[in-house]
Write a protein that holds these residues in place. Structure first.
Motif, PDB file in Angstrom:
ATOM      1  N   VAL A 229       0.842  -1.204   0.000  1.00 19.32           N
ATOM      2  CA  VAL A 229       0.000   0.000   0.000  1.00 19.32           C
ATOM      3  C   VAL A 229       0.870   1.244   0.000  1.00 19.32           C
ATOM      4  CG1 VAL A 229      -1.730   1.310   1.287  1.00 19.32           C
ATOM      5  CG2 VAL A 229      -1.899  -1.185   1.162  1.00 19.32           C
ATOM      6  N   LEU A 230       1.856   1.260   0.899  1.00 20.50           N
ATOM      7  CA  LEU A 230       2.765   2.416   1.025  1.00 20.50           C
ATOM      8  C   LEU A 230       3.983   2.165   0.130  1.00 20.50           C
ATOM      9  CD1 LEU A 230       2.529   2.849   4.907  1.00 20.50           C
ATOM     10  CD2 LEU A 230       1.079   3.847   3.126  1.00 20.50           C
ATOM     11  N   TYR A 231       3.779   2.207  -1.181  1.00 22.09           N
ATOM     12  CA  TYR A 231       4.815   1.772  -2.117  1.00 22.09           C
ATOM     13  C   TYR A 231       5.864   2.837  -2.419  1.00 22.09           C
ATOM     14  CZ  TYR A 231       1.906   4.297  -5.527  1.00 22.09           C
ATOM     15  OH  TYR A 231       1.185   5.253  -6.200  1.00 22.09           O
ATOM     16  N   ALA A 232       5.659   4.083  -1.973  1.00 25.85           N
ATOM     17  CA  ALA A 232       6.620   5.157  -2.250  1.00 25.85           C
ATOM     18  C   ALA A 232       7.136   5.747  -0.943  1.00 25.85           C
ATOM     19  CB  ALA A 232       5.980   6.243  -3.104  1.00 25.85           C
ATOM     20  N   CYS A 233       8.408   6.056  -0.920  1.00 27.47           N
ATOM     21  CA  CYS A 233       9.028   6.622   0.280  1.00 27.47           C
ATOM     22  C   CYS A 233       8.589   8.072   0.474  1.00 27.47           C
ATOM     23  CB  CYS A 233      10.544   6.553   0.161  1.00 27.47           C
ATOM     24  SG  CYS A 233      11.415   7.329   1.553  1.00 27.47           S
ATOM     25  N   PRO A 234       8.131   8.440   1.678  1.00 25.45           N
ATOM     26  CA  PRO A 234       7.707   9.815   1.920  1.00 25.45           C
ATOM     27  C   PRO A 234       8.888  10.775   2.034  1.00 25.45           C
ATOM     28  CG  PRO A 234       7.578   8.557   3.939  1.00 25.45           C
ATOM     29  CD  PRO A 234       7.924   7.583   2.862  1.00 25.45           C
ATOM     30  N   GLU A 274      11.320  12.927   8.482  1.00 22.39           N
ATOM     31  CA  GLU A 274      10.384  13.283   9.540  1.00 22.39           C
ATOM     32  C   GLU A 274       9.381  12.160   9.788  1.00 22.39           C
ATOM     33  OE1 GLU A 274       8.458  16.947   8.595  1.00 22.39           O
ATOM     34  OE2 GLU A 274      10.329  18.095   8.494  1.00 22.39           O
ATOM     35  N   GLU A 275       8.923  12.083  11.023  1.00 26.92           N
ATOM     36  CA  GLU A 275       7.982  11.036  11.395  1.00 26.92           C
ATOM     37  C   GLU A 275       6.614  11.237  10.742  1.00 26.92           C
ATOM     38  OE1 GLU A 275       7.780   9.342  15.485  1.00 26.92           O
ATOM     39  OE2 GLU A 275       5.779  10.273  15.533  1.00 26.92           O
ATOM     40  N   ILE A 276       6.055  10.148  10.250  1.00 25.77           N
ATOM     41  CA  ILE A 276       4.664  10.125   9.794  1.00 25.77           C
ATOM     42  C   ILE A 276       3.951   9.123  10.688  1.00 25.77           C
ATOM     43  CG2 ILE A 276       3.084   9.583   7.903  1.00 25.77           C
ATOM     44  CD1 ILE A 276       5.102  10.519   5.957  1.00 25.77           C
ATOM     45  N   ARG A 277       3.116   9.611  11.561  1.00 20.75           N
ATOM     46  CA  ARG A 277       2.517   8.780  12.605  1.00 20.75           C
ATOM     47  C   ARG A 277       1.427   7.854  12.063  1.00 20.75           C
ATOM     48  NH1 ARG A 277       2.050   8.461  18.114  1.00 20.75           N
ATOM     49  NH2 ARG A 277       0.001   8.188  19.069  1.00 20.75           N
ATOM     50  N   TYR A 278       0.664   8.349  11.077  1.00 21.82           N
ATOM     51  CA  TYR A 278      -0.470   7.589  10.582  1.00 21.82           C
ATOM     52  C   TYR A 278      -0.203   7.005   9.205  1.00 21.82           C
ATOM     53  CZ  TYR A 278      -2.870  10.505  14.092  1.00 21.82           C
ATOM     54  OH  TYR A 278      -3.230  11.151  15.235  1.00 21.82           O
ATOM     55  N   VAL A 279      -0.551   5.739   9.033  1.00 24.93           N
ATOM     56  CA  VAL A 279      -0.509   5.106   7.710  1.00 24.93           C
ATOM     57  C   VAL A 279      -1.362   5.898   6.729  1.00 24.93           C
ATOM     58  CG1 VAL A 279      -1.281   3.069   6.421  1.00 24.93           C
ATOM     59  CG2 VAL A 279      -0.011   2.790   8.568  1.00 24.93           C
ATOM     60  N   SER A 280      -2.487   6.409   7.208  1.00 32.37           N
ATOM     61  CA  SER A 280      -3.390   7.180   6.339  1.00 32.37           C
ATOM     62  C   SER A 280      -2.713   8.434   5.804  1.00 32.37           C
ATOM     63  CB  SER A 280      -4.668   7.542   7.099  1.00 32.37           C
ATOM     64  OG  SER A 280      -4.378   8.176   8.338  1.00 32.37           O
ATOM     65  N   ASP A 281      -1.891   9.096   6.625  1.00 33.67           N
ATOM     66  CA  ASP A 281      -1.185  10.293   6.157  1.00 33.67           C
ATOM     67  C   ASP A 281      -0.128   9.945   5.113  1.00 33.67           C
ATOM     68  OD1 ASP A 281      -2.691  11.940   7.725  1.00 33.67           O
ATOM     69  OD2 ASP A 281      -1.154  12.299   9.254  1.00 33.67           O
ATOM     70  N   TRP A 282       0.578   8.852   5.324  1.00 38.04           N
ATOM     71  CA  TRP A 282       1.583   8.398   4.358  1.00 38.04           C
ATOM     72  C   TRP A 282       0.900   8.085   3.025  1.00 38.04           C
ATOM     73  CZ3 TRP A 282       5.933   4.465   5.961  1.00 38.04           C
ATOM     74  CH2 TRP A 282       6.771   4.219   4.871  1.00 38.04           C
ATOM     75  N   ARG A 284      -1.970   9.259   1.912  1.00 42.24           N
ATOM     76  CA  ARG A 284      -2.421  10.521   1.297  1.00 42.24           C
ATOM     77  C   ARG A 284      -1.279  11.233   0.591  1.00 42.24           C
ATOM     78  NH1 ARG A 284      -5.526  11.257   6.145  1.00 42.24           N
ATOM     79  NH2 ARG A 284      -7.769  11.255   5.751  1.00 42.24           N
ATOM     80  N   LEU A 285      -0.093  11.207   1.200  1.00 38.86           N
ATOM     81  CA  LEU A 285       1.067  11.858   0.611  1.00 38.86           C
ATOM     82  C   LEU A 285       1.417  11.226  -0.733  1.00 38.86           C
ATOM     83  CD1 LEU A 285       3.404  13.884   0.853  1.00 38.86           C
ATOM     84  CD2 LEU A 285       4.678  12.127   2.114  1.00 38.86           C
ATOM     85  N   ILE A 286       1.409   9.897  -0.791  1.00 38.47           N
ATOM     86  CA  ILE A 286       1.679   9.190  -2.048  1.00 38.47           C
ATOM     87  C   ILE A 286       0.648   9.579  -3.097  1.00 38.47           C
ATOM     88  CG2 ILE A 286       1.744   6.923  -3.168  1.00 38.47           C
ATOM     89  CD1 ILE A 286       2.750   5.778  -0.491  1.00 38.47           C
ATOM     90  N   TYR A 287      -0.608   9.566  -2.679  1.00 39.26           N
ATOM     91  CA  TYR A 287      -1.695   9.887  -3.616  1.00 39.26           C
ATOM     92  C   TYR A 287      -1.584  11.322  -4.126  1.00 39.26           C
ATOM     93  CZ  TYR A 287      -6.261  11.099  -5.440  1.00 39.26           C
ATOM     94  OH  TYR A 287      -7.272  11.556  -6.251  1.00 39.26           O
TER      95      TYR A 287
END
Length: 398
Positions: A229-234, A274-282, A284-287
């Motif tokens: 799901v989180l296929y790209a590095c933030p 930087e820390e990304i606390r929520y999977v949902s935020d990570w 959203r960033l990819i999207y």
């Protein structure tokens, strides 16, 4: 007298289904009911429910002794070996994100016969804790049904069975059922007003809700599969460099970004960035990054080699039918290859489709009329990028 379009759920089968669902709701979901305003509700009504996990219905089917009629996806309905049982239970199969006149008549007949109806407006369970989009036609549909509308809001079920992994992770979940619209009120409201109130009740971010609930779920720190799901590095932005090690640490192989999951499902920085606390935020960033790419490149196309499976309505399962290439551009999918020994070149319009059924790292399903094609991509990591591309094009097209 029942209309020809309405099938009243068989009483014995329905009571049996309630018992099985109760066992699941107490053993896996560990459900706690906050409110239950349909327990003694009479007459026809519609229940709209959010969709965090595949078996959310288990938290709802026993909320009233009345027999609820559920609307579920045609793909799910016809891929189960118990289709005959579902038919006797009155379950209504419907193609996702498209409604035929026949579907509308069957759904409306439930209300016309004075019975309760359950629909999941988002249609799909979420992969990242963020509710999937609600089709715009839903709000007009609620007004057309002309009945009281209740909300069944589940919280926590996402963590008991995340879409990106296998098995169950038992833990406390909550169900809140309350009236959203009175029939008379619904008649007076504009579609815009219905949308605003419905979205407020249904849309969710499971991780932000968890911040308030702080419930622990079995094996919740294990995030194996989340890399699909989180296929790209933030941190560095590179794609498909994200891996999971030691079951609970997600990291980038290129820049050293790393985060560790805790028993609540939150992430904590253990490396660069930087820390990304929520999977949902990570997610959203990819999207959002991908959305900007498509905004600047309207001719963007994504393609992948795929194994093709089709839903066999007689065998009630997906069967392998061939190989091909799946592509997605701004307006359509294109599936080129060989199916059952014959060359095919199919164009499937997608501009009005907000999402599709899929399994991260495995497959996505595209529909053409009654035909459902399950595309198992040779490179499973591309599945989530296809889905993000579809969502982004939908946002740009609409």
């Amino acid at each position: 007298m029942e209309s020809e379009n309405y099938t009243r759920p068989d009483l014995l089968l329905y009571r049996t289904a309630q018992l099985v669902a109760f066992a699941f709701a107490t053993g896996v979901f560990k459900r706690k009911m906050l409110r239950n305003e349909i327990k003694d509700a009479e007459g026809p009504y519609v229940v709209i429910a959010n969709h965090e996990a595949a078996y959310d219905f288990a938290n709802l089917i026993g909320a009233t002794r009345r027999r609820l009629t559920f609307v579920i996806s045609n793909s799910f309905y016809n891929s189960l070996p118990i289709t005959g049982v579902l038919k006797k239970l009155g379950v209504i199969p419907k193609q996702q994100f498209q409604t035929t006149i026949s579907d509308m008549r069957r759904i409306k007949s439930v209300i016309e016969n004075g019975e309760p109806l359950v629909i999941y407006p988002a249609g799909l369970m979420c992969e990242d804790g963020i509710s999937t989009p609600i089709p715009q036609a839903t709000y007009k549909f609620l007004k057309w049904l002309d009945a009281d509308v209740y909300v069944a809001r589940a919280s926590g079920t996402y963590f008991t069975m995340p879409k990106w992994t296998k098995g169950f992770r038992p833990g406390r979940t909550y169900m809140d059922i309350y009236k959203l619209f009175d029939r008379a009120e619904l008649r007076k409201l504009s579609v815009k007003q219905i949308k605003e109130k419905t979205d407020e009740a249904i849309l969710f971010d499971a991780y932000r809700e968890q911040e308030k609930l702080l419930e622990k779920y079995s094996n919740n720190s294990n995030i194996e599969g989340l890399e699909n799901v989180l296929y790209a590095c933030p941190n560095c932005g590179r794609e498909f460099t994200v891996k999971v090690k030691n079951a609970n640490t997600v990291y980038c192989t290129e820049c050293g970004f790393a985060e560790e999951s805790d028993e609540y499902g939150f992430l904590h920085n253990k490396g660069a960035g930087e820390e990304i606390r929520y999977v949902s935020d990570w997610s959203r960033l990819i999207y959002n990054r991908h959305l900007e790419t498509l905004r600047n490149d309207p001719d963007y196309t994504i393609s992948a080699k795929t194994r093709i499976y089709m839903l066999d309505y007689d065998k009630h399962k997906f069967i392998w039918v061939g190989l091909g290439m799946l592509s997605l551009s701004k307006d359509a999918f294109r599936l080129v290859g060989r199916i059952n020994g014959e060359s095919v070149d199919l164009t499937i319009p997608s501009a009005k489709i907000p999402a599709l059924p899929f399994k991260p790292g495995k497959y996505l399903e595209v529909q053409r009329g009654g035909d459902i094609y399950r595309c198992e991509l040779d490179d499973g990591k591309l599945v989530m990028k296809f889905i993000n591309t579809l969502k982004a094009f939908f946002e740009l097209n609409n």
